[in-house]
Design a protein around this motif. Structure first.
Motif, PDB file in Angstrom:
ATOM      1  N   UNK A  75       0.839  -1.200   0.000  1.00  0.00           N
ATOM      2  CA  UNK A  75       0.000   0.000   0.000  1.00  0.00           C
ATOM      3  C   UNK A  75       0.871   1.246   0.000  1.00  0.00           C
ATOM      4  N   UNK A  76       1.882   1.225   0.877  1.00  0.00           N
ATOM      5  CA  UNK A  76       2.745   2.407   0.996  1.00  0.00           C
ATOM      6  C   UNK A  76       3.562   2.624  -0.274  1.00  0.00           C
ATOM      7  N   UNK A  77       3.919   1.532  -0.941  1.00  0.00           N
ATOM      8  CA  UNK A  77       4.754   1.644  -2.139  1.00  0.00           C
ATOM      9  C   UNK A  77       4.015   2.320  -3.290  1.00  0.00           C
ATOM     10  N   UNK A  78       2.677   2.218  -3.291  1.00  0.00           N
ATOM     11  CA  UNK A  78       1.913   2.864  -4.367  1.00  0.00           C
ATOM     12  C   UNK A  78       1.944   2.046  -5.648  1.00  0.00           C
ATOM     13  N   UNK A  79       1.500   2.647  -6.755  1.00  0.00           N
ATOM     14  CA  UNK A  79       1.374   1.903  -8.012  1.00  0.00           C
ATOM     15  C   UNK A  79       2.711   1.324  -8.481  1.00  0.00           C
ATOM     16  N   UNK A  80       2.640   0.197  -9.151  1.00  0.00           N
ATOM     17  CA  UNK A  80       3.831  -0.433  -9.704  1.00  0.00           C
ATOM     18  C   UNK A  80       4.064   0.092 -11.119  1.00  0.00           C
ATOM     19  N   UNK A  81       5.202  -0.302 -11.688  1.00  0.00           N
ATOM     20  CA  UNK A  81       5.502   0.081 -13.070  1.00  0.00           C
ATOM     21  C   UNK A  81       4.426  -0.463 -14.012  1.00  0.00           C
ATOM     22  N   UNK A  82       3.925  -1.664 -13.695  1.00  0.00           N
ATOM     23  CA  UNK A  82       2.895  -2.268 -14.546  1.00  0.00           C
ATOM     24  C   UNK A  82       1.632  -1.408 -14.559  1.00  0.00           C
ATOM     25  N   UNK A  83       1.280  -0.841 -13.379  1.00  0.00           N
ATOM     26  CA  UNK A  83       0.097   0.019 -13.312  1.00  0.00           C
ATOM     27  C   UNK A  83       0.309   1.286 -14.128  1.00  0.00           C
ATOM     28  N   UNK A  84       1.523   1.861 -13.993  1.00  0.00           N
ATOM     29  CA  UNK A  84       1.830   3.087 -14.740  1.00  0.00           C
ATOM     30  C   UNK A  84       1.728   2.821 -16.238  1.00  0.00           C
ATOM     31  N   UNK A  85       2.158   1.625 -16.632  1.00  0.00           N
ATOM     32  CA  UNK A  85       2.093   1.270 -18.044  1.00  0.00           C
ATOM     33  C   UNK A  85       0.632   1.100 -18.479  1.00  0.00           C
ATOM     34  N   UNK A  86      -0.152   0.421 -17.614  1.00  0.00           N
ATOM     35  CA  UNK A  86      -1.569   0.214 -17.943  1.00  0.00           C
ATOM     36  C   UNK A  86      -2.304   1.551 -18.062  1.00  0.00           C
ATOM     37  N   UNK A 128     -15.922   7.041 -23.390  1.00  0.00           N
ATOM     38  CA  UNK A 128     -15.660   5.612 -23.453  1.00  0.00           C
ATOM     39  C   UNK A 128     -14.159   5.327 -23.463  1.00  0.00           C
ATOM     40  N   UNK A 129     -13.418   6.201 -24.115  1.00  0.00           N
ATOM     41  CA  UNK A 129     -11.957   6.007 -24.169  1.00  0.00           C
ATOM     42  C   UNK A 129     -11.349   6.170 -22.768  1.00  0.00           C
ATOM     43  N   UNK A 130     -11.806   7.200 -22.042  1.00  0.00           N
ATOM     44  CA  UNK A 130     -11.313   7.399 -20.675  1.00  0.00           C
ATOM     45  C   UNK A 130     -11.720   6.240 -19.769  1.00  0.00           C
ATOM     46  N   UNK A 131     -12.928   5.728 -19.994  1.00  0.00           N
ATOM     47  CA  UNK A 131     -13.378   4.587 -19.188  1.00  0.00           C
ATOM     48  C   UNK A 131     -12.426   3.409 -19.383  1.00  0.00           C
ATOM     49  N   UNK A 132     -12.056   3.141 -20.617  1.00  0.00           N
ATOM     50  CA  UNK A 132     -11.151   2.019 -20.880  1.00  0.00           C
ATOM     51  C   UNK A 132      -9.796   2.244 -20.211  1.00  0.00           C
ATOM     52  N   UNK A 133      -9.299   3.481 -20.277  1.00  0.00           N
ATOM     53  CA  UNK A 133      -8.017   3.797 -19.624  1.00  0.00           C
ATOM     54  C   UNK A 133      -8.124   3.600 -18.110  1.00  0.00           C
ATOM     55  N   UNK A 134      -9.216   4.128 -17.541  1.00  0.00           N
ATOM     56  CA  UNK A 134      -9.391   4.041 -16.087  1.00  0.00           C
ATOM     57  C   UNK A 134      -9.516   2.592 -15.633  1.00  0.00           C
ATOM     58  N   UNK A 135     -10.255   1.800 -16.413  1.00  0.00           N
ATOM     59  CA  UNK A 135     -10.432   0.391 -16.040  1.00  0.00           C
ATOM     60  C   UNK A 135      -9.074  -0.310 -16.051  1.00  0.00           C
ATOM     61  N   UNK A 136      -8.293  -0.107 -17.112  1.00  0.00           N
ATOM     62  CA  UNK A 136      -6.972  -0.751 -17.195  1.00  0.00           C
ATOM     63  C   UNK A 136      -6.096  -0.322 -16.018  1.00  0.00           C
ATOM     64  N   UNK A 137      -6.127   0.982 -15.744  1.00  0.00           N
ATOM     65  CA  UNK A 137      -5.271   1.504 -14.679  1.00  0.00           C
ATOM     66  C   UNK A 137      -5.700   0.973 -13.309  1.00  0.00           C
ATOM     67  N   UNK A 138      -6.990   1.117 -13.007  1.00  0.00           N
ATOM     68  CA  UNK A 138      -7.476   0.728 -11.670  1.00  0.00           C
ATOM     69  C   UNK A 138      -7.287  -0.766 -11.424  1.00  0.00           C
TER      70      UNK A 138
END
Ligand code: CUA
Length: 402
Positions: free
Chosen positions: A244-255, A351-361
């Protein structure tokens, strides 16, 4: 005739009991109170059993008395005289005064004992962990408070990780209406009141997944104010806190398409007035009892490690990319009255933002993936609500099976 009716009634009761029993004791009911997994829950279970068996004895005794009297003293023929009326019977009156007093005493003593024990479990002094829980409409915000140097500042929602074998004290807050915090297998209910802090504590020895819910009617989506308590070995708990403290991973940033772990995708800017993701620039939304300036009443769940949550909408939908997309298209059609719907309407998020948000979250997970849980209820699927799927371009909600 009477005997036959009594026999019919008895067999009906037995049948009903036999039909209900498998449901009552099934392990598939994680909300059941009759499989306690902590000391305080066992104490409550003991009281429940004590009262149940005493009530059963009283019930059978009274019914037997009635049946005996009806049969033994019934009018056998037209010729029989009416019996002499009687008034007062000292022996009987003493008996039915003393007997209930004894019964009440037998219930009273262990009840008071349990109250003291439950209170002691909720003492902040010498507690291993203290967690602040805020009842929101309609979800739970969880702030890890003590020990501050280990877990302080960690905020999550609707899912609470705690280590096994440690005494955890929950301080309960509300800035809206009264809720009730209840994990049937771990503890009794405790009201969550505006303007007053209630405390509840327990030591969960057995690792597993425990289901909780709000047990006080609190408005539109009271039924979807559920939560999960993960009881896990200490190392797993520590790893979860560290992730939790580390925050998002590189994979999340990529997604999310940013390539920078400290940056959430630009599409998240709409979300950032109410939601936080630890370790990113979007970590300023109101929390706890703060009032968000952007929506008049509340802020939204902290979304750090969101990809590991089992459900969306506090127990309403399974956390899948499809369900998350539906939620982002029209949250109001999924969860009645939820405050996100006052901001996010059909079409608000492209819809495009939704797809980005879903991938990221969904990619907001610890390095190496989400923790898996063994033990109690580990193989029970979260009892989510009706499956609502909302198609792109603002189509209407369609309940599954239609
Ligand atoms: Cu909160 Cu019911």
């Amino acid at each position: 005739m009477i005997a036959m009716r009594a026999a019919t009634l008895l067999s009906l009761l037995l049948l009903a009991g036999a039909a209900l029993l498998p449901h009552a004791v099934s392990a598939e009911n994680p909300y059941s109170t009759i499989s306690p997994r902590t000391g305080v829950a066992s104490d409550i279970q003991f009281l429940y059993k004590l009262i149940f068996w005493m009530a059963l004895v009283v019930f059978v005794g009274v019914q037997a008395g009635i049946v005996y009297t009806v049969l033994r003293f019934r009018r056998r023929s037209e010729l029989e005289e009416r019996p002499e009326p009687v008034h007062g019977n000292k022996t009987l009156e003493i008996a039915w005064t003393i007997l209930p007093a004894v019964i009440l005493l037998v219930i009273f003593i262990p009840t008071v004992q349990t109250m003291f024990d439950t209170h002691a479990e909720a003492e902040e002094k010498d507690a291993d962990y203290i967690i602040d829980v805020y009842g929101k409409q309609w979800w739970w915000e969880v702030h890890y408070a003590e020990p501050a140097d280990q877990v302080g500042g960690v905020i999550t929602a609707n899912e609470i990780h705690i280590p096994a074998g440690k005494r955890v004290v929950f301080r309960l807050y509300s800035n809206n209406v009264i809720h009730s915090f209840w994990v049937p297998q771990l503890s009794g209910k405790m009201d969550v009141m505006p303007g007053h802090i209630n405390r509840l504590g327990f030591t969960a020895e057995k690792p597993g997944v425990y289901y909780g819910e709000c047990a006080e009617f609190c408005g539109d989506s009271h039924a979807w104010m559920r939560f999960i308590v993960y009881v896990e070995p200490q190392e797993q708990f520590d790893a979860w806190i560290a992730a939790w403290k580390a925050g998002p991973t590189a994979a999340a940033a990529q997604a999310g398409g940013t390539g920078d772990v400290t940056k959430a995708p630009a599409a998240f800017a709409t979300c950032a007035a109410c939601h936080r993701v630890n370790g990113t620039q979007f970590n300023t939304a109101a929390v706890g009892l703060e009032q968000s300036p952007d929506i008049s009443k509340i802020a939204g769940p902290n979304l750090t490690l969101f990809g590991c949550r089992k459900t969306i909408g506090a127990g309403l939908l399974a956390n899948t990319p499809e369900n998350l997309a539906s939620w982002l298209r029209n949250p109001g059609a999924i969860k009645p009255g939820n405050h996100m719907a006052s901001v996010i309407k059909p079409g608000t998020v492209s819809e495009q933002d939704i797809q980005t948000l879903v991938s990221y979250l969904e990619a907001l997970q610890p390095e190496g993936g989400c923790p898996t849980h063994a033990g109690e209820n580990a193989d029970v699927a979260p009892p989510v609500g009706r499956d609502v799927s909302i198609a792109p371009a603002g189509a209407e909600a369609t309940p599954a099976g239609q």
